[in-house]
Every structure is written in C-alpha cells, then in structure tokens.
Write a protein that holds these residues in place. Structure first.
Motif, PDB file in Angstrom:
ATOM      1  N   HIS A 357       0.661  -1.220   0.067  1.00  0.00           N
ATOM      2  CA  HIS A 357       0.067   0.135   0.101  1.00  0.00           C
ATOM      3  C   HIS A 357       0.747   1.283  -0.043  1.00  0.00           C
ATOM      4  N   VAL A 358       1.758   1.256   0.742  1.00  0.00           N
ATOM      5  CA  VAL A 358       2.812   2.385   1.088  1.00  0.00           C
ATOM      6  C   VAL A 358       3.451   2.632  -0.414  1.00  0.00           C
ATOM      7  N   LEU A 359       4.099   1.676  -0.966  1.00  0.00           N
ATOM      8  CA  LEU A 359       5.075   1.804  -1.891  1.00  0.00           C
ATOM      9  C   LEU A 359       4.325   2.018  -3.353  1.00  0.00           C
ATOM     10  N   SER A 360       2.902   1.484  -3.266  1.00  0.00           N
ATOM     11  CA  SER A 360       2.087   1.791  -4.644  1.00  0.00           C
ATOM     12  C   SER A 360       1.570   3.262  -4.621  1.00  0.00           C
ATOM     13  N   ALA A 361       1.371   3.872  -3.339  1.00  0.00           N
ATOM     14  CA  ALA A 361       0.977   5.260  -2.910  1.00  0.00           C
ATOM     15  C   ALA A 361       2.135   6.141  -3.362  1.00  0.00           C
ATOM     16  N   LEU A 362       3.428   5.809  -2.919  1.00  0.00           N
ATOM     17  CA  LEU A 362       4.543   6.511  -3.476  1.00  0.00           C
ATOM     18  C   LEU A 362       4.750   6.488  -4.895  1.00  0.00           C
ATOM     19  N   ALA A 363       4.542   5.343  -5.527  1.00  0.00           N
ATOM     20  CA  ALA A 363       4.748   5.169  -7.045  1.00  0.00           C
ATOM     21  C   ALA A 363       3.812   6.110  -7.897  1.00  0.00           C
ATOM     22  N   GLU A 364       2.640   6.371  -7.045  1.00  0.00           N
ATOM     23  CA  GLU A 364       1.521   7.184  -7.928  1.00  0.00           C
ATOM     24  C   GLU A 364       1.969   8.748  -7.919  1.00  0.00           C
ATOM     25  N   ARG A 365       2.839   8.913  -6.886  1.00  0.00           N
ATOM     26  CA  ARG A 365       2.965  10.346  -6.653  1.00  0.00           C
ATOM     27  C   ARG A 365       4.464  11.017  -6.956  1.00  0.00           C
ATOM     28  N   LEU A 366       5.428   9.897  -7.044  1.00  0.00           N
ATOM     29  CA  LEU A 366       6.827  10.550  -6.937  1.00  0.00           C
ATOM     30  C   LEU A 366       7.132  11.108  -8.322  1.00  0.00           C
ATOM     31  N   ALA A 367       7.756  12.235  -8.456  1.00  0.00           N
ATOM     32  CA  ALA A 367       8.170  12.810  -9.540  1.00  0.00           C
ATOM     33  C   ALA A 367       9.195  12.141 -10.375  1.00  0.00           C
ATOM     34  N   PRO A 368       9.310  12.004 -11.559  1.00  0.00           N
ATOM     35  CA  PRO A 368      10.439  11.252 -12.299  1.00  0.00           C
ATOM     36  C   PRO A 368      11.709  11.213 -11.965  1.00  0.00           C
ATOM     37  N   GLU A 369      11.917  12.734 -11.493  1.00  0.00           N
ATOM     38  CA  GLU A 369      13.289  13.050 -10.939  1.00  0.00           C
ATOM     39  C   GLU A 369      13.856  12.876  -9.602  1.00  0.00           C
ATOM     40  N   THR A 370      12.893  12.028  -9.144  1.00  0.00           N
ATOM     41  CA  THR A 370      13.055  11.732  -7.311  1.00  0.00           C
ATOM     42  C   THR A 370      14.280  10.873  -7.392  1.00  0.00           C
ATOM     43  N   VAL A 371      15.076  10.949  -6.063  1.00  0.00           N
ATOM     44  CA  VAL A 371      16.262  10.173  -5.796  1.00  0.00           C
ATOM     45  C   VAL A 371      15.693   9.350  -4.596  1.00  0.00           C
ATOM     46  N   LEU A 372      15.445   8.023  -4.840  1.00  0.00           N
ATOM     47  CA  LEU A 372      14.570   7.186  -3.924  1.00  0.00           C
ATOM     48  C   LEU A 372      15.825   6.513  -3.418  1.00  0.00           C
ATOM     49  N   ARG A 386       7.737  -1.925  -7.840  1.00  0.00           N
ATOM     50  CA  ARG A 386       6.793  -0.909  -7.762  1.00  0.00           C
ATOM     51  C   ARG A 386       7.112   0.564  -7.995  1.00  0.00           C
ATOM     52  N   LEU A 387       8.366   0.776  -7.847  1.00  0.00           N
ATOM     53  CA  LEU A 387       9.124   2.182  -7.610  1.00  0.00           C
ATOM     54  C   LEU A 387      10.264   2.115  -8.710  1.00  0.00           C
ATOM     55  N   LEU A 388      10.036   2.330  -9.891  1.00  0.00           N
ATOM     56  CA  LEU A 388      10.969   2.337 -10.950  1.00  0.00           C
ATOM     57  C   LEU A 388      11.868   3.533 -10.860  1.00  0.00           C
ATOM     58  N   LEU A 393      20.718   8.306 -11.170  1.00  0.00           N
ATOM     59  CA  LEU A 393      20.441   8.168  -9.551  1.00  0.00           C
ATOM     60  C   LEU A 393      18.942   8.328  -9.218  1.00  0.00           C
ATOM     61  N   GLY A 394      18.297   7.648  -9.892  1.00  0.00           N
ATOM     62  CA  GLY A 394      16.629   7.477  -9.172  1.00  0.00           C
ATOM     63  C   GLY A 394      16.731   6.431  -8.241  1.00  0.00           C
ATOM     64  N   PHE A 395      17.631   5.562  -7.974  1.00  0.00           N
ATOM     65  CA  PHE A 395      17.651   4.507  -6.945  1.00  0.00           C
ATOM     66  C   PHE A 395      19.195   4.590  -6.349  1.00  0.00           C
ATOM     67  N   LEU A 396      19.049   4.515  -4.762  1.00  0.00           N
ATOM     68  CA  LEU A 396      20.219   4.503  -4.127  1.00  0.00           C
ATOM     69  C   LEU A 396      20.158   3.592  -2.910  1.00  0.00           C
ATOM     70  N   SER A 397      21.198   2.629  -2.891  1.00  0.00           N
ATOM     71  CA  SER A 397      21.062   1.866  -1.674  1.00  0.00           C
ATOM     72  C   SER A 397      22.384   1.673  -1.220  1.00  0.00           C
ATOM     73  N   ALA A 398      22.535   0.856   0.008  1.00  0.00           N
ATOM     74  CA  ALA A 398      24.141   0.431   0.488  1.00  0.00           C
ATOM     75  C   ALA A 398      24.245  -0.684  -0.032  1.00  0.00           C
ATOM     76  N   ALA A 399      25.198  -0.612  -1.043  1.00  0.00           N
ATOM     77  CA  ALA A 399      25.586  -2.050  -1.755  1.00  0.00           C
ATOM     78  C   ALA A 399      26.699  -3.117  -0.738  1.00  0.00           C
ATOM     79  N   MET A 400      26.814  -2.580   0.197  1.00  0.00           N
ATOM     80  CA  MET A 400      27.552  -3.344   1.267  1.00  0.00           C
ATOM     81  C   MET A 400      26.638  -4.414   2.137  1.00  0.00           C
ATOM     82  N   PRO A 421      14.112  16.037  -5.582  1.00  0.00           N
ATOM     83  CA  PRO A 421      13.340  15.581  -4.456  1.00  0.00           C
ATOM     84  C   PRO A 421      13.994  14.293  -4.129  1.00  0.00           C
ATOM     85  N   VAL A 422      14.220  14.051  -2.795  1.00  0.00           N
ATOM     86  CA  VAL A 422      14.741  12.821  -2.267  1.00  0.00           C
ATOM     87  C   VAL A 422      13.812  12.316  -1.303  1.00  0.00           C
TER      88      VAL A 422
END
Length: 533
Positions: A357-372, A386-388, A393-400, A421-422
């Motif tokens: 529910h949370v991820l879909s609600a975000l997907a419907e509202r995030l601007a394309p230039e968002t850094v997630l 759900r969040l493409l 730099l649209g997606f960032l996570s800890a590789a470690m 937006p971040v």
C-alpha cells in the motif's frame, strides 16, 4: 608564518572540499577552532551519520567529500559506514585525528593504533612522517579517493596543525588529474565479435552504469540488439532507465531462479556490475551450460572476479557508445516490457496497511526526477517492482548490505542536489542504526521525506530463520520512530490508516522538490510474510 593548518585549508579550497562532515573530538579541536567562514562544518551526532552524509554528498556531486573523524573511537564507529562508501564507490577524504605527536611513543590517553583499524576498506591510508607533509598528503588523498572510488584516510596528530608550513617547496600532488575516457578499437571489435552469432542476447546492468551518458549509450546497444536489459540483484544504483521499453526487471538473487530467468539467452553482456551478485548461496551454476558471458566495467575488483569469457576493463560509457555504433541492427520481436504490478486495494476498516500500500501510493506520486534511497530489506523486492528509476541516481542503496546508511545518505544527497526531491524508504529496524541523522537533517533544513515502514521487528531476520524451520531467539519490538524524530527537531507524523497515508503524501509531494524542512512519516504496517530477493 603560514602553518600546516593554513596550508591544509588552501588544499581544501583548491580541491573543492570546503564542506566538512564530522563529529568532533578533542584531537580535532586544533584543526576546527576558529574555522574560516568559507569552510562549512556539518555536525553529525554519530560518526556513522557523518560518513553516511559525506557518502551521499559525494555520490550526489560525483566528486570527493571530506569527513573528519576522532581518533580510535571515531574511526572505529565509522568503519561500517566507510565499508559502505567503498562498496558504493563513493570518493571520500577522511581526516582522522591523532594524539599529540610529541608523546605518541608513550601511548597517551586517546592515542590510537589507527592505520589498520578500517581494515582493507580504505583505498589509501597515510600517516605523514612530518607535520609539513600533511597538506600534500590530503591533496593526494583527494586524487586517490577519486581514482579508486572509495575512502582515502589521512591520520594527523593534533600538534601538527600549529607547525610551520614549508613555503619553498613543490606541492606533493598534481593540481589536476585528467582521466582518459577513450577506448581502443580492438576492445570494441572483441565485443562485436562476441555478439555476432548470438541468437538471443541480453544485457545486465549495475551501479557502475548509473550516469546519464552511460544510460544513453546502453539504450543504443539494447535497441541495436533488440535485447532485454536486466538490473543486477542487490545493486546499489540503477544502471538503465527502468521505464524503457526494453527494461526487463531485477534479476533474482539465488542461482536456481537466476538460471531460469537467463535460460532463454545464449549471450550476456554485463555492464557496470559483477557476474553475478548473489545471496544466499545455492548450489549449481550461475547460468545454464553454454551461456556465454562478457563483462564491461571500470572496477577491476568486479571485473577480475567475474566468471566471463571476455572482460573489457574500461569506462562503460565510451565502450557502450562505440559498441552501439558498430553493432549491426538485429531483427526480431522486442521482449515484453517490464511493468509494475497493479496497486493493492486499500485495506478494509480494521485491517493493517501492507508495504505494498505504501509503495504503490508513493509510485503514484513520485516525480520522475526523485532520488529514492532504500533501506527496507524485507520489502526491497516489492519496492523494485513498484518504484522504478526514471532518471540517473533514481535509486540508491547501501551496496555493502550493512544497515544505517539511508537516513544519513539521503540527507547528504539532498544537500548535494537541492533541486531534486529525495525520498528515503527505511524499515524501523534499519532506521535505528542511523537515527541520529534526523537531527542533522532538521538542523540544516534538508528537505528529505523519510518514510519509515514500521513492522515492529526485524522482519527480514524472521523470514530467514523460517527457512531453517526454527524459532528466532529475538523478540519483536515496538519503537516510536516519530517520537524519536520529534525529539531531534524533525517534523514527524504517525500513520496508521490508508486515508492518513494518502492525505499526508498528497500534502507533501507537490512541494517536496523545494522543501527546506524534513518530514518523517512513521507508517505502521503488518510484517511482510514472504521474502524472495
């Protein structure tokens, strides 16, 4: 008389290292007291947060960041974050304070055995043999960090700062390093030959391909080959536009499902990623026998450990750009485009929210230039669906894989990229590893949206224990993350219902790009019951 401190400040200005992230200690006071106004100190309440913010800053700017650490305790607290910076290929210059050189031989209070404390994660470590060597060492550290893409450490005794600088001496590092970005024609010929007879090629991309030029070049290669492009599993960044018609989704992270996914393809070209990142172990080969693999990347460690028929070590962008120009156009039907699953129906009254529910609600509202920025381990597979990532730099996570990066990392990225937006999506357990970063985000007015998926425990660990047909020895827990956020000055709300969730998102999203105030949404969800990375 110019001092070592004065000369070091000149180095920081020349190298663009005028923002100093840190948590100060007594061994750093001689360096920090009376800091010139053109140098900015950004306070973190824990060394992990300091390095995390510096990592986000370096990734966002694409240039080295400067972080200050306090002798043994500070460097020790920061080791996990430094490991994340290394695996995320974030260039950091880490200045570590040391006790006074004049009595180090007696190992006074706060003296540290520092050179090996961070293990093999720094790309370079230096302990200048004399005070006048410090400015040159820091200048070199900036080059080492940028060339080798990781943290470079310089250890400086506290009395060195007041020592006289040597004016009549050459700098101990070049003013600029220009890194060649061309590629030799034979390398392109090898790749063209490798792909010449492929009946069903595919491309796999990773964090090393996450920049606008490489995305464009890879799109050209994919369109020439009419081939699907898969994202590596557990990648820290997206290596391809995930709304492109040839994007095929994220690869599974275990060998049986990976083999099944890649079985239709007789030739794979892997760009900006190792072959292949996995967790957990499963027996068998990575691919079906007869599948040919070529890897392209500028990270020697990843390239050298990849089981590939052909490896091309070099910058992905010019290699892929030249490859697209030399490949013949293949004929054939394009593969089916990856599409996110439908959003789940809102929960009925009295039913808890789910992560979907949370991820879909975000997907419907995030601007394309968002850094997630992601740090929600049990929900990461669904997040990828759900969040493409629409922009580099649209997606960032800890590789470690270590926790504690997201809150600080998102803060650093937003400081570096104030026009984007971040949004950080973080589990409640993960948030507790780096919760101090909320103070820095609030104090420095960094407009990040922190979305906490509060499932009341370590759901990822519970799911993993279930695979052993055993009971976990740890309890669940309930932590009021919103209250902790408010205690640090961060505007925070507790969210329990779907209506509260969408109302909060509808309120904040239109102004997120220009917001100068962080907001934390502590969203209570039911624990995710299924985990298949």
């Amino acid at each position: 008389m110019a001092t070592v401190r004065d000369s070091t400040f000149d180095v920081l200005r020349a190298r663009g290292l005028t923002t100093i992230f840190g948590n100060p200690g007594s061994t750093e006071v001689p360096f920090l007291a009376g800091l010139p106004e053109d140098l900015r100190f950004v306070l973190a309440l824990h060394e992990g947060s300091a390095v995390g913010m510096a990592t986000g800053w370096a990734i966002g700017r694409g240039r080295p960041a400067f972080v200050l650490l306090h002798t043994t305790a500070g460097l020790g607290n920061a080791v996990g974050a430094l490991a994340t910076a290394r695996v995320n290929r974030a260039p950091l210059v880490a200045l570590v304070g040391q006790q006074d050189r004049r009595h180090l031989s007696f190992e006074p209070f706060l003296a540290g055995r520092l050179a090996g404390l961070a293990g093999e994660y720094p790309v370079w470590v230096d302990q200048p043999v004399a005070a006048h060597d410090v400015p040159g060492s820091i200048a070199r550290a900036a080059h080492e960090a940028e060339t080798h893409r990781g943290p470079a450490i310089v250890i400086v005794p506290m009395d060195d700062w007041a020592a006289a600088a040597l004016d009549d001496r050459e700098d101990a590092a070049p003013a600029r390093v220009v890194r060649a970005a061309s590629v030799a024609a034979p390398a392109i010929d090898e790749l063209v030959s490798f792909l010449a007879d492929a009946r069903s090629p595919a491309i796999v991309v990773g964090a090393g391909a996450d920049d606008p030029e490489t995305w464009a070049a890879l799109a050209g290669v994919a369109e020439r080959l009419v081939a699907p492009v898969y994202q590596e599993s557990f990648g820290a960044r997206a290596g391809f536009p995930q709304d492109h018609r040839l994007y095929g989704g994220v690869l599974p992270a275990d060998r049986p499902r990976l083999r099944e996914k890649l079985a239709p393809h007789d030739a794979l070209i892997v760009v900006g990623a190792p072959v292949f990142r996995q967790s957990p172990f499963a027996p068998g080969r990575l691919t079906e026998p007869g599948t040919r693999i070529a890897v392209v990347g500028d990270n020697p460690d990843e390239v050298h450990r990849s089981p590939a028929e052909l490896a091309v070590l070099g910058p992905p962008e010019p290699i892929c750009r030249e490859l697209a120009e030399h490949l013949p156009q293949r004929e054939g039907e394009p593969p089916e485009q990856f599409r996110p699953p439908p959003a789940p129906a809102p929960p009925h009254a009295g039913q808890p929210l789910q992560a979907g529910h949370v991820l879909s609600a975000l997907a419907e509202r995030l601007a394309p230039e968002t850094v997630l920025v992601e740090e929600a381990p049990v929900d990461r597979p669904e997040l990828h669906e759900r969040l493409l990532a629409h922009k580099p730099l649209g997606f960032l996570s800890a590789a470690m894989g270590g926790l504690g990066f997201a809150l600080a990392g998102a803060t650093g990225v937003r400081m570096a990229l104030p026009d984007r937006p971040v949004v950080a999506v973080v589990g409640d357990g993960s948030a507790m590893y780096g919760i101090q970063a909320l103070w820095s985000a609030s104090h420095y007015r960094v407009g990040v949206l922190f979305v906490i998926l509060s499932n009341g425990g370590y759901a990822i660990m519970d799911r993993l224990v279930e695979r052993h047909d055993a009971k976990a020895p740890w309890p669940s827990f309930s932590v009021d993350i919103a209250a902790i956020g408010r205690a640090q000055g961060c505007r925070s709300r507790s969210i329990a219902t779907y209506d509260e969730l969408v109302a909060a998102l509808d309120e904040v999203m239109p102004e997120l790009a220009t917001s100068e105030e962080p907001l934390l949404l502590d969203v209570a969800i039911a624990p995710t019951e299924r985990f298949r990375p």
